[in-house]
Design a protein around this motif. Sequence first.
Motif, PDB file in Angstrom:
ATOM      1  N   SER A 175      18.909  21.916 -21.418  1.00 45.26           N
ATOM      2  CA  SER A 175      18.981  21.364 -20.069  1.00 45.26           C
ATOM      3  C   SER A 175      19.250  19.870 -20.057  1.00 45.26           C
ATOM      4  N   ALA A 176      19.384  19.243 -21.222  1.00 41.62           N
ATOM      5  CA  ALA A 176      19.668  17.803 -21.245  1.00 41.62           C
ATOM      6  C   ALA A 176      20.947  17.490 -20.475  1.00 41.62           C
ATOM      7  N   LEU A 177      21.838  18.469 -20.380  1.00 40.04           N
ATOM      8  CA  LEU A 177      23.080  18.267 -19.633  1.00 40.04           C
ATOM      9  C   LEU A 177      22.795  18.012 -18.165  1.00 40.04           C
ATOM     10  N   GLN A 178      21.787  18.692 -17.660  1.00 44.33           N
ATOM     11  CA  GLN A 178      21.484  18.516 -16.240  1.00 44.33           C
ATOM     12  C   GLN A 178      20.696  17.230 -16.003  1.00 44.33           C
ATOM     13  N   GLU A 179      20.094  16.719 -17.075  1.00 40.35           N
ATOM     14  CA  GLU A 179      19.505  15.387 -16.953  1.00 40.35           C
ATOM     15  C   GLU A 179      20.626  14.356 -16.892  1.00 40.35           C
ATOM     16  N   LEU A 180      21.596  14.537 -17.774  1.00 38.28           N
ATOM     17  CA  LEU A 180      22.731  13.623 -17.835  1.00 38.28           C
ATOM     18  C   LEU A 180      23.473  13.567 -16.504  1.00 38.28           C
ATOM     19  N   TYR A 181      23.765  14.745 -15.961  1.00 33.03           N
ATOM     20  CA  TYR A 181      24.582  14.805 -14.755  1.00 33.03           C
ATOM     21  C   TYR A 181      23.752  15.053 -13.505  1.00 33.03           C
ATOM     22  N   HIS A 182      22.516  14.646 -13.540  1.00 35.86           N
ATOM     23  CA  HIS A 182      21.663  14.864 -12.378  1.00 35.86           C
ATOM     24  C   HIS A 182      22.159  14.047 -11.189  1.00 35.86           C
ATOM     25  N   PRO A 183      22.225  14.655 -10.026  1.00 35.05           N
ATOM     26  CA  PRO A 183      22.744  13.905  -8.874  1.00 35.05           C
ATOM     27  C   PRO A 183      21.834  12.766  -8.416  1.00 35.05           C
ATOM     28  N   ASP A 184      20.583  12.775  -8.821  1.00 33.22           N
ATOM     29  CA  ASP A 184      19.665  11.753  -8.311  1.00 33.22           C
ATOM     30  C   ASP A 184      19.239  10.758  -9.380  1.00 33.22           C
ATOM     31  N   ARG A 185      20.134  10.442 -10.278  1.00 33.27           N
ATOM     32  CA  ARG A 185      19.754   9.477 -11.298  1.00 33.27           C
ATOM     33  C   ARG A 185      19.720   8.057 -10.746  1.00 33.27           C
ATOM     34  N   VAL A 186      18.960   7.232 -11.425  1.00 31.23           N
ATOM     35  CA  VAL A 186      18.991   5.807 -11.093  1.00 31.23           C
ATOM     36  C   VAL A 186      20.284   5.263 -11.666  1.00 31.23           C
ATOM     37  N   THR A 187      21.117   4.698 -10.818  1.00 33.30           N
ATOM     38  CA  THR A 187      22.432   4.289 -11.289  1.00 33.30           C
ATOM     39  C   THR A 187      22.574   2.792 -11.408  1.00 33.30           C
ATOM     40  N   GLU A 188      21.664   2.036 -10.828  1.00 36.39           N
ATOM     41  CA  GLU A 188      21.813   0.575 -10.890  1.00 36.39           C
ATOM     42  C   GLU A 188      20.422  -0.041 -10.893  1.00 36.39           C
ATOM     43  N   PRO A 189      20.302  -1.257 -11.429  1.00 36.23           N
ATOM     44  CA  PRO A 189      18.988  -1.912 -11.426  1.00 36.23           C
ATOM     45  C   PRO A 189      18.521  -2.146  -9.996  1.00 36.23           C
TER      46      PRO A 189
END
Lengths: 233, 763, 466
Positions: free
Chosen positions: B104-118
């Motif tokens: 499932s690491a793939l879904q961590e990588l491509y998770h829609p709700d990731r933190v994208t910026e500081p």
Amino acid sequence: MTRWGMAIDLDRCTGCEACVVACAAENNIQTVGEEQAREGRAMHWLRIERYYEGEFPNVRTRFMPVLCQQCGAAPCEPVCPVYATYRNPEGLNAMVYSRCIGTRFCANNCPYTVRVFNWFDAEFPAPLDSQLNPDVSVRPGGVMEKCTFCVQRIQAGKDEAAQEERDVADGDIRTACQQSCPTKAITFGDLEDPDSEVSKWAESPRAFSLLGDLDTRPGVVYLSGSEWREPAE
Amino acid sequence: MSGNDGKRGEPRVTIGRRDFFKVYAAAGVAVLQGCRRRDEEWIESPVRRSTALPGASVWRRSICGQCGAGCEIEVRTVDRLAKKIEGLPEGFVNAGGVCALGHSALQELYHPDRVTEPMRRGASGELEPVSWEEALESAATAIAAAPDATTVVAGAPPGPLLGLWRRFAASVGAQAPVHWQPADVVVEREAARLAFGEATRPAYDMARSDYVLSIGAPFLDGWRSAAHFAGAWAELTADRRGKLVQVEARHSLTAANADDWLPVRPGSEGFLARGVAGLLLGSGTVGEAERAAYETLYPEAPPDLAATAERCGIDANRIERLAAELSRAERPLVMVGGSALDGGNGVAAGAAGLALNALLGAVGREGGVFAGVDFGFEDRVAGDAEATVPPATLSDRLDGAGGSNVLVVSEADPLHGMPGFEAAFKGASTVIALSAFFDDTTLQADLVLPIQTDLERFQAVEPDPVRGIPALLIASPTVAPRSEARHPGDVALALAAAAGSALPWPGFQEAVEASLSDAFTATRADAEGAGALPALLITGALNARQFVRRTTDAGGLVGTAEMRRAPVRPAQVDGEGAPAGLPDPASMAASAAPAGVESFTLIPFESVKLGDGRGANRPWLQELPDPLSTVMWGSWAEVATEDADRLGIHGGDIVRLTGTAAEIDLPAIVLPTVRPGCVGVPVGGGHADYGRYARGRGVNVNALLSTDRHVAGVGAFARGGVRVRVERLRRPRRSERPVIYGRGLRQAEEIPVGWAPHDGGKA
Amino acid sequence: MTAESQPSAAALDGQLLGRLDRRRPGLLVGSLASGALALVFIYCWGYQIANGIGVTGINRPVFWGFYIINFVFWIGISHAGTLISAILRVTKAEWRRPVTRSAEAITLFALAIGGLFPLIHLGRVAIFYYMIPYPNSRMLWPNFRSPLVWDIAAITTYIIGSALYLFLPLIPDAAVMRDRAAAGLRKRFYAVLALGWRGTAQQWHSLEWGIRILAVVIIPVAVSVHTIVSWDFAMTQTPGWKSTIFGPYFVVGAIFSGIAVLMIAMALLRRGLALERFLTDRVFNNLGLLFVTMSLVWGYFTFAEHLTVWYSGDLFEKNVHHVLLHGDFAVPFWTMVVVNLVIPVAVLSFARGRRPLPTALVGCGVLVGMWLERFLIVVPALSTPRLAYSIGDYMPSWVELGIMIGAVGVFACLYFTFTQLLPIVSVWEMREGWRHGGSDEAGGATSDAAATSGTAAAPVPGGGGA
């Protein structure tokens, strides 16, 4: 001729379900969400059935991976009015998604209840869709689907062998579930080839067919040394 | 077949003389072109390099970072996007296996709700986007303002990254970092120190054993490396060669697969180990040396069978049979872990279990237990920085500093995973979170620094010493990082630089390479030197640069089976004269059940789907039915059939578990496999956010645990043995019903599988 | 009714056709209500098409739900008309005359509704035509091994046959309407329907032969339709479905529910159209006897079905049997037995029970019971699959309920429209009955019709032309 088959050693299956996730990742299986899953609409092509044996404290749990058995005499095939499911020359029960009109008759007639239905269009919120396997179509809503024995991998294996001008060797083609199994409880290959690993497993005295008395002639062989495979008295 | 035949029948392309020359000329140009490439490109790499044609699959080797085990994986990428994770067949730890969490690491990588910026908490109290420069600047300012009140919580697995955090803490003047790791590791190390004399996690050679007694170690449920132990278990039990006996109160996945499951009363695992020792000592099959070794550790007489059976709640004849089989086995092995180490007596229980190995002569023996050795790269990067401290010390430390703390949390979610941490957490004036997601801690942070997930990173880990062989695994990034995420090691280095105490490396990769280079030089200089690498590993390398290049290209350094060794007992235990004997679990009183309430023992456990909660944000894992309860998308409480009948609980009813600190409501799953009087609840639910798939889903069982219960002897929380009241609240509303996948609770004798000899599936 | 009250042809026309000219408030309210329900139907189906079949409550393993239940139910209802009317025509039962038209209309509309349900049920209704054998560039045929394709053939045949069977006896009446109507759209409409009917002897002869042939042919078609519907289930290997008795069992069930509808319709007609003199108590008595007979036959089939399943001891069949008789479905099962067997036998065994009101009420109960029977065929078998791990349950969604109730509205709409446009009682057949002496108290057979006849009194106008 080739007859693709799979053998699953239940004595080695721990029920860890790595194969279930591997299958979802390989085959673009949609996750339906909590509400839909509660309705009984989870779409796993492969499930780990869990049964109990005995009473506490001498209780044991048995696991049995159940997937499309790719029957040689498949009950799902004749009932489809539009030939959306048919038997291909290599022994697969192929699904033609574009042909399926969603009568769900095939699913009713499957004794193993392994067919799953797209009740709605699949949703892969970006960028989750980046993960989608380009070799496998994403099925639209209203369409039946099931385990394909990773037909895209079979095709890729044959392409590679053809490019190298050789025959497909046993073990060239591995299904996603087989590949991920930490205990190597699953093997896949050509049942027509007497030297293939799957044929050898199928020769085992522990080998049996699920619901074998229905004579669906499954392409999936189970191996178990336990008594519980015997039918109930 | 026929298609291929047809192809063979076709006339081959004939090559004339001119064509022949043309081909040669072209080939020659190609070869010359190739020679102009940098020499590195010609060095063999385990990763198949590809020209990355559009739509073509490229397989890249990587290391799974979902837990600290260090399983090696191959990632299929197409058009620079990661598609599929598979176990690397020659993987050092996992030998081709991957667990559900790893996939499932793939879904961590491509998770829609990731933190994208500081992000930084602005005047409005909301997190607002800032640039990396600003973010690092304000972080550095906060750290520089109160360096000695700064605490790093690092969730990195053992290895150079953890060493870097230690070095970071030392260089900015902060205290030793807290290592955020599975709860039982600290206890396990301490138990190993007591029993074997060396505080490393024991390495078990399960595959070559023929009888494994696992005291609480849920090694098929994700403990240490599920992929490794599943493979080892398969070898153990292949053709019914070996046997697995699981001693555990809960019917875990490991217990479910054991040949024999002894559902002991929670907290009595150590007592059982002592009781079994007594039976073994009395059986006359124990050698004199082993007997002497054991009696040095436990001078007192072990408890008798009746007392053991009584305390453990197990039939005496089952214990007797266990001891008899252990003494008969050729290469028995005793493992400890999980729930055996969870209770207040965890260290004593663990030591008692491990000491059985000494009695059985399994220490340092094939199919036995080895020391968990590594190459020491963590220390090499850390330099002379302090060692990490266990998580349980975090609260005390924050309380002690009195409100001016700076907390740097990297890849850890203590607010979710540590019971009763909120109060201490509120005392921290500045929280800097390095995270890919808005988990519970990140949500409360003042500064959020987005970090890369495993597949985007350069990785260097010292894998779990499950095999007793030292290794350092290295992998390059598999895909380009999403958005502005950075490597946590690079962030640490940038933070140190911004705080005015720059470390000697520009990035994490350079730090690792420098440590490799140092190791080479040290080994070259003094082959016998302490801390240097085995000379075997550097043979063939001309210089440090070449060694570093070769090692990173080869994916790390892997030792050989000869490098395994038994734990080395120091000449004197604790340096205080003669060994005083270990704490004897048999002489500890069982915790009495509080009277007057319906008192159950709470068993929090890690499920294969959510792990410690890390998996909660992946739709694949949320929708994965738990193998035993078959629950998807939520938390549940496992209740014994007997208790359920008594309390009028039906499957799916909402029950309330009341602990000393809090109460939680969740659906009950009634199972015939639960020990009456116990209630199992998976950890990892009830996230405040952590992305759309985890948000508010399930409940956090940690709420029932209290911070003041510790495992005696070490700084770890005791999460085992907590008493809770269980009461039925109501039939579930429609939206509360547990999402159950398989409903049939059928007895195996009734399984309608039918039987027919397989006919090869012929139509 | 006695012979003395026999009306003149004009009076009869007035009684039967006059209703078409008047606008009665009750009918208007009924039309509006049914129209509203029809809108519910359209909305729900549209909603489902827009959002996906997932708006229903069906799931894995219960892949079929209310739509298939209603499909079987409506196809069963359709047997109220054509089959029964054909049997009555073939046996020349005299009291059929006021009933046949309305019964045949029920058939046509029920079939139309029933035939819609498999389409509503489809996951991708937009390409339903893949099931139809039509020439196409891909050279693809439907799978003729599939009972669903048989269904299509059978239902299409039945719907065409029923439409013809409704239409043929309608021609003379359409001619009457044409002649009564003032010039305009209405007249043209009837003119088209009347097919140039002039009431010549040749036309009468052709019509009578046409009806006779159709009546004989339609009976096996009707039987085959419900047999084939049963084969949707019986041809599978699903425990609870796989059964050789299903063909006749379904046919009996269909006739049973058909009679139930007929009883209700006749009671309503008798009241609404004041047809007491035709639909006498004796007719109800006789029909009541047939009704109770069907109830007993149905009961016998049900018993035979469950006995053989129970006796076989087959594990999977027994599982289904268990949930039916003792498990989750016990309440609907025993309700079905009560309303389909206990109540009909208890009420209809007595002459006092075979009067219009009690029979109609029993008919209502039987409709509920037969709907339950279809529910109990579809759902328990599917929710109890062989591999017990996958046991499931089923709860319909509001969309399914909306479509189910809305379908009644569509049916009522069609029916009301029909009654507004055309005589719901066959005028010429009534007149013919008069010529033969319509009253059922009279005895003796006439040479040509073999119908009960007495003193032929009223002059018979040859056709519609007046």
